[in-house]
Enzyme design. Structure first.
Site, short mmCIF file in Angstrom:
data_model
loop_
_atom_site.label_atom_id
_atom_site.label_comp_id
_atom_site.label_asym_id
_atom_site.label_seq_id
_atom_site.Cartn_x
_atom_site.Cartn_y
_atom_site.Cartn_z
N HIS A 265 131.23 -79.60 121.84
CA HIS A 265 130.62 -80.88 122.20
C HIS A 265 131.44 -81.58 123.28
O HIS A 265 130.90 -82.33 124.09
CB HIS A 265 130.52 -81.80 120.97
CG HIS A 265 129.52 -81.35 119.96
ND1 HIS A 265 129.79 -80.41 119.01
CD2 HIS A 265 128.24 -81.72 119.76
CE1 HIS A 265 128.72 -80.22 118.26
NE2 HIS A 265 127.76 -81.00 118.70
N ASP A 338 121.91 -74.21 122.53
CA ASP A 338 122.47 -75.41 121.91
C ASP A 338 122.20 -76.57 122.87
O ASP A 338 121.77 -76.36 124.01
CB ASP A 338 123.96 -75.21 121.63
CG ASP A 338 124.46 -76.07 120.47
OD1 ASP A 338 123.76 -77.04 120.09
OD2 ASP A 338 125.56 -75.80 119.95
#
Length: 619
Positions: A265, A338
């Site tokens: 992230h 993702d």
């Protein structure tokens, strides 16, 4: 645009016109026939070809703009497809340039929408069902009516977007501690049935990463464990549970995110496994998922030089997505990236290049780009400029439509209020969740048989420790839940929340509260060498009152604790795990969980304190 609140009854608002109904009828035959890896009886072979031909005809009739849109799965703010709150309208206008989900569908022809709690999509089950119906009505009102694939991250355990009154189940590592394929399959079946009742037909679960790195900051207890074969069996069981309930499971994060110390992230992790290590450690769960008929696989924003020396993250790597996943492993389902908003995929290329490169690598669905207009127009331009062919888009769109058909969206994209009431958070589901959780609680340490606690000898219980925010926003706090569960079993229980970073004042309060107690139960949360949670534990141990610790998340906490009489691991802190832990401590059920990961010495990581499979029970 219309801004009427959607209803769970599709007839109450825009219903499909006769022409749209005809389209749905023609393409519905694909639902039962085009399942990858399933042998279709000869009598149905023509039906299968007819269904696939109808889907191909649908693709050929789409405009280029509609094709580009079908590849995107996007976030959108609001509890309603047409009448969100003003703050959500403002957020949509700021980030996407539309007011609501219906406008998002109309402008960009997106193929899917992902639900988040922080986007206010998941207030309660009936609202979610109404939002889903409103989105489908908007989709079927378009020139080319195609139902949307609605998705979310409902892994359970520490990642759950939908909370109570839906059933919350033990997460992956807890199920790994039970080792039960039947429990894993049942958890997937319950979770899938409840998602399907809400109109969510794709779940980004189960996690197929093998967590061999205790320092992993992003996977950890989201993984079933550290043993590749054990993880593979549980992944396959969950895939079958989800998909038998009518929800497309999505194994993630290919080619394997289990051995990293960087969170994708926030950065771009590099996995240093050799090709042989990858084949032995990371590949087996994905291979098992494919054998189990997995509908979709999510990519990882990680660099694996042994698989692709270019330095590109796997999401953008043709050698990994096409060479390995498609050609070597034989996966022909939907590959979803993702989130394209994550830093891991944005460090090397601009946001306009990322979606194009993902498609060139072999991805089908482009998940949640930071700027949809930029990403959408970049793909459109790449086709017009010849960098991407329209035939390449058609390959991905056909896979997406096949998935939509297999989960029944062409037959009936709507859900009902009655279906929500019959399915979501039922007593049978909640009871099964409790029984599953009881088989996951792991007793790691039990000095001189201190547990189980007797109400005669230890009637007064103080619960202190960390109170991390609920994964779903609807359970906890854990100290209060633990104390209430003890009280329900006849103990005199009180609680003091000291947090994940206890202050000196909170530590003094907890120590004072321990006076006169028979036992102190301390919830720990991802202990580090410098955390003040260790100071709290040392001070409580020094009082002479027996201390029992519960690792609320990572089971590695026990390696940093001394002086406790007993230690348990629950792998998450939602209510179902907390109540099960109390039943174990009170002796109402025997501990049956076994560590699915090894716990190493904090002083010497080469020394294993508690190996995979360790777990104590009562005589």
């Amino acid at each position: 645009m219309h801004h009427r609140a959607p209803s769970s009854d599709p007839s109450s608002d825009r219903s499909p016109s006769p022409s749209r109904r005809t389209l749905l009828t023609v393409t519905a035959v694909a639902a039962a026939a085009a399942v990858t890896g399933v042998t279709v009886p000869a009598a149905h072979a023509g039906e299968r070809r007819h269904g696939d031909r109808a889907l191909r005809d649908l693709v050929s009739g789409m405009s280029l703009e509609e094709k580009v849109g079908q590849l995107f799965v996007m976030r959108v703010y609001g509890h309603s497809a047409t009448a969100p709150d003003q703050a959500d309208i403002d957020a949509n206008l700021r980030e996407i340039g539309v007011r609501d989900a219906a406008e998002l569908v109309e402008r960009y022809h997106v193929g899917g929408i992902i639900y988040f709690g922080w986007a206010h999509n998941t207030r309660d089950p009936h609202q979610i069902a109404e939002l889903s119906n409103g989105i489908q009505r908007a989709a079927l009102a378009q020139a080319t009516p195609i139902p949307l694939l609605l998705s979310t991250d409902q892994e359970h355990g520490v990642v759950a977007r939908i909370g109570e009154p839906a059933t919350l189940l033990p997460g992956a590592m807890a199920l790994g501690a039970s080792g039960s394929h039947e429990d894993a399959r049942a958890a997937g079946r319950i979770a899938g049935a409840e998602l399907a009742a809400l109109g969510i037909r794709q779940d980004y679960a189960p996690v197929a990463d093998v967590n061999v790195n205790p320092a992993n900051p992003v996977i950890g207890v989201r993984s079933f464990g550290a043993d590749p074969e054990a993880v593979a069996g549980l992944v396959a069981a969950q895939v079958k549970g989800y998909q038998r309930a009518g929800v497309a499971a999505t194994s993630k994060h290919f080619p394997g995110h289990g051995d990293t110390a960087v969170d994708s992230h926030n950065g771009l992790p590099v996995i240093t496994h050799t090709a042989e290590q990858w084949a032995a450690i990371d590949a087996p769960p994905f291979q098992a998922a494919i054998r189990a008929g997995i509908e979709s696989i999510m990519t990882a924003h990680i660099v694996v030089p042994a698989l692709d020396p270019s330095g590109d993250p796997a999401t953008l790597s043709r050698p990994i997505l096409t060479g390995i996943l498609r050609e070597r492993l034989g996966f022909d389902g939907v590959v979803v990236t993702d989130s394209l908003s994550m830093e891991g995929v944005r460090t090397k290329y601009g946001d306009d290049r990322v979606p194009v490169l993902a498609l060139k690598a072999g991805a089908d669905q482009l998940l949640n780009p930071p700027k949809l207009d930029l990403a959408w127009n970049a793909v459109l331009k790449a086709v017009k400029d010849g960098e991407l062919t329209e035939a390449r888009l058609d390959e991905s769109i056909l896979r997406i439509l096949r998935l939509k058909a297999r989960v029944g969206l062409f037959e009936d994209p709507y859900v009902t209020s009655d279906g929500v009431d019959r399915t979501v958070g039922t007593r049978a589901h909640l009871d099964r969740a409790d029984r599953i959780a009881e088989r996951t609680t792991t007793l790691v340490v039990n000095e001189e048989g201190f547990l189980p606690l007797s109400r005669r000898t230890h009637p007064k219980v103080l619960v202190v420790g960390a109170d991390p925010a609920s994964p779903s926003g609807t359970t906890g706090p854990p100290t209060t839940v633990l104390a209430a569960a003890f009280a329900e079993l006849g103990y005199t229980a009180t609680s003091v929340s000291t947090g994940t970073v206890p202050t000196a004042a909170l530590i003094e309060r907890a120590v004072a509260a321990a006076a006169g107690q028979d036992v102190v139960v301390v919830g720990t949360y991802n202990l580090t060498p410098t955390t003040s949670q260790l100071t709290l534990l040392a001070r409580l141990t020094a009082t002479g009152v027996p201390v029992v610790t519960i690792a609320l998340r990572n089971p590695y906490d026990v390696a940093r604790i001394t002086g406790q009489r007993a230690s348990l691991a629950t792998y998450s802190w939602t209510d179902v795990e907390m109540r099960a832990a109390v039943r174990v401590m009170a002796g109402r059920v025997k501990p049956r969980g076994r560590l699915p990961v090894a716990v190493q010495s904090a002083a010497d990581p080469a020394q294993v304190l508690y190996p995979v499979g360790h777990g104590l029970s009562y005589r």
